[in-house]
Design a protein around this motif. Structure first.
Motif, short mmCIF file in Angstrom:
data_model
loop_
_atom_site.label_atom_id
_atom_site.label_comp_id
_atom_site.label_asym_id
_atom_site.label_seq_id
_atom_site.Cartn_x
_atom_site.Cartn_y
_atom_site.Cartn_z
N MET A 1 26.09 -26.85 35.57
CA MET A 1 26.43 -25.43 35.58
C MET A 1 26.99 -25.01 36.93
SD MET A 1 23.99 -22.16 34.76
CE MET A 1 23.09 -22.33 36.30
N LYS A 2 26.49 -25.60 38.03
CA LYS A 2 26.96 -25.20 39.35
C LYS A 2 28.45 -25.41 39.49
CE LYS A 2 22.59 -25.96 41.79
NZ LYS A 2 21.89 -26.76 42.83
N ASP A 3 28.96 -26.47 38.87
CA ASP A 3 30.38 -26.78 38.98
C ASP A 3 31.24 -25.71 38.32
OD1 ASP A 3 29.90 -30.36 38.55
OD2 ASP A 3 29.75 -29.09 40.33
N GLN A 4 30.67 -24.87 37.47
CA GLN A 4 31.44 -23.85 36.78
C GLN A 4 31.51 -22.55 37.57
OE1 GLN A 4 29.53 -23.48 32.97
NE2 GLN A 4 29.97 -25.56 32.37
N VAL A 5 30.82 -22.47 38.70
CA VAL A 5 30.82 -21.28 39.53
C VAL A 5 31.78 -21.49 40.69
CG1 VAL A 5 29.41 -19.73 40.93
CG2 VAL A 5 28.43 -20.80 38.89
N HIS A 6 32.73 -20.57 40.88
CA HIS A 6 33.71 -20.72 41.95
C HIS A 6 32.99 -20.84 43.30
CE1 HIS A 6 37.00 -19.73 44.71
NE2 HIS A 6 37.82 -20.04 43.72
N PRO A 7 33.47 -21.72 44.18
CA PRO A 7 32.79 -21.91 45.48
C PRO A 7 32.61 -20.62 46.28
CG PRO A 7 34.40 -23.65 45.12
CD PRO A 7 34.58 -22.67 43.99
N SER A 8 33.57 -19.70 46.20
CA SER A 8 33.43 -18.44 46.92
C SER A 8 32.24 -17.64 46.42
CB SER A 8 34.71 -17.59 46.77
OG SER A 8 35.78 -18.15 47.47
N ALA A 9 32.05 -17.65 45.11
CA ALA A 9 30.90 -16.93 44.54
C ALA A 9 29.60 -17.63 44.87
CB ALA A 9 31.06 -16.81 43.02
N ALA A 10 29.59 -18.95 44.74
CA ALA A 10 28.36 -19.70 44.99
C ALA A 10 27.90 -19.55 46.43
CB ALA A 10 28.57 -21.18 44.65
N ALA A 11 28.84 -19.63 47.38
CA ALA A 11 28.48 -19.55 48.80
C ALA A 11 28.29 -18.12 49.26
CB ALA A 11 29.56 -20.24 49.63
N GLY A 12 29.24 -17.25 48.90
CA GLY A 12 29.19 -15.88 49.40
C GLY A 12 28.05 -15.07 48.84
N TYR A 13 27.82 -15.17 47.55
CA TYR A 13 26.76 -14.36 46.94
C TYR A 13 25.38 -14.95 47.22
CZ TYR A 13 30.47 -11.87 44.51
OH TYR A 13 31.57 -11.12 44.22
N LYS A 14 25.32 -16.24 47.55
CA LYS A 14 24.04 -16.84 47.94
C LYS A 14 23.50 -16.18 49.19
CE LYS A 14 22.01 -21.25 49.40
NZ LYS A 14 22.26 -22.70 49.61
N THR A 15 24.39 -15.91 50.17
CA THR A 15 23.96 -15.35 51.45
C THR A 15 24.11 -13.84 51.50
OG1 THR A 15 26.18 -15.67 52.39
CG2 THR A 15 24.58 -17.45 52.68
N GLY A 16 24.90 -13.26 50.57
CA GLY A 16 25.24 -11.86 50.70
C GLY A 16 24.64 -10.94 49.66
N ALA A 17 23.57 -11.35 48.99
CA ALA A 17 23.01 -10.52 47.92
C ALA A 17 22.54 -9.17 48.43
CB ALA A 17 21.86 -11.26 47.23
N ASP A 18 21.86 -9.14 49.58
CA ASP A 18 21.37 -7.88 50.13
C ASP A 18 22.53 -6.95 50.49
OD1 ASP A 18 18.62 -8.35 49.95
OD2 ASP A 18 18.61 -9.49 51.81
N THR A 19 23.57 -7.52 51.10
CA THR A 19 24.74 -6.72 51.47
C THR A 19 25.43 -6.19 50.24
OG1 THR A 19 25.03 -8.10 53.44
CG2 THR A 19 26.91 -6.76 52.76
N TYR A 20 25.45 -6.97 49.17
CA TYR A 20 26.05 -6.52 47.92
C TYR A 20 25.36 -5.27 47.40
CZ TYR A 20 28.44 -7.14 43.41
OH TYR A 20 29.23 -6.96 42.31
#
Length: 257
Positions: A1-20
């Motif tokens: 499943m991880k391979d189906q998530v764009h790298p920008s989403a996987a990396a950015g949203y992993k660290t940026g959930a609070d900012t979101y």
């Protein structure tokens, strides 16, 4: 499943959930009517919030009285959603691998998300879990480009996008037409994101996946560009509270019976 998530989403949203959570605008009041009238959501319906993120659109869905199921592939985002909406059935999954039975939901909604997974395969999987005659809703909050300083802000943001899928490119439309769905119908709603400059400008930009994924030094350069933009704009300079105008665009397509 991880391979189906764009790298920008996987990396950015992993660290940026609070900012979101802090930086993203809510949705306008008119969306409530769109959900209950156009999508026909009520207490007898079940709706899938696909690509639900931290739950920014989950609240309006819960308010319809429908049973809400949230699916999100990034664990850090899903955790925030579960904290905010413990009553919602939430699960990890992607648009091409939904953890739901055939014909199990009345409506699927993708808010600020469909451009990430727009494909024939995703629409086929969405159609699988929709009941005959079920509806697919696609929603985006967009900054109003008619504001004089908005193109300058967009230039800062767009210069860093790389191959990240974005709504404004229109590439998501290539998934349509799809044999399972009728034509897209669209409505527009205007509203504003009011708050501190830190939230509605800085945190809004920081919440963008590919910017959240940047190294610290590169994110600092983006902040510097934003400070320069604010300093040069009378509508922004020296303000404690500002309103950034947005347009919400809402599409619906009906699955064939």
């Amino acid at each position: 499943m991880k391979d189906q998530v764009h790298p920008s989403a996987a990396a950015g949203y992993k660290t940026g959930a609070d900012t979101y959570v802090r930086g993203r605008p809510d949705y306008p009041p008119q969306v409530a009517d769109w959900l209950t009238v156009t999508l026909e959501l009520n207490a007898d319906r079940t709706v899938l919030d696909l690509g639900a993120g931290t739950g920014k659109f989950t609240g309006p869905l819960v308010a319809t009285g429908a049973q809400v199921i949230a699916v999100e592939p990034v664990p850090q985002m899903l955790e925030k959603l579960c904290e905010a909406f413990p009553e919602v059935l939430a699960a990890s999954g992607t648009a091409t691998d939904l953890p739901l039975p055939d014909a199990s939901v009345d409506v699927v909604v993708c808010a600020q998300a469909f451009h990430w997974f727009a494909s024939t395969e995703a629409l086929t999987e969405i159609a699988r879990v929709l009941k005959p005659g079920g509806k697919l809703g696609l929603v985006w909050n967009l900054r109003d480009a008619k504001v004089s300083w908005m193109p300058k802000l967009d230039a800062i943001v767009n210069a860093l996008e790389g191959d990240t899928p974005r709504y404004y490119t229109g590439a998501w439309r290539e998934a349509f037409p799809h044999q399972a769905f009728g034509p897209l119908q669209v409505q527009y709603f205007s509203h504003g994101h009011t708050g501190s400059l830190e939230d509605v400008i800085f945190n809004r930009v920081r919440s963008i996946s590919y910017i959240a994924a940047l190294p610290v030094a590169e994110r600092a350069k983006v902040d510097a560009q934003l400070r320069a933009l604010i300093a040069g704009e009378p509508a922004l300079r020296g303000r404690d509270v500002v309103t950034v105008p947005y347009e919400t665009v809402a599409f619906v397509a009906v699955k064939g019976r």
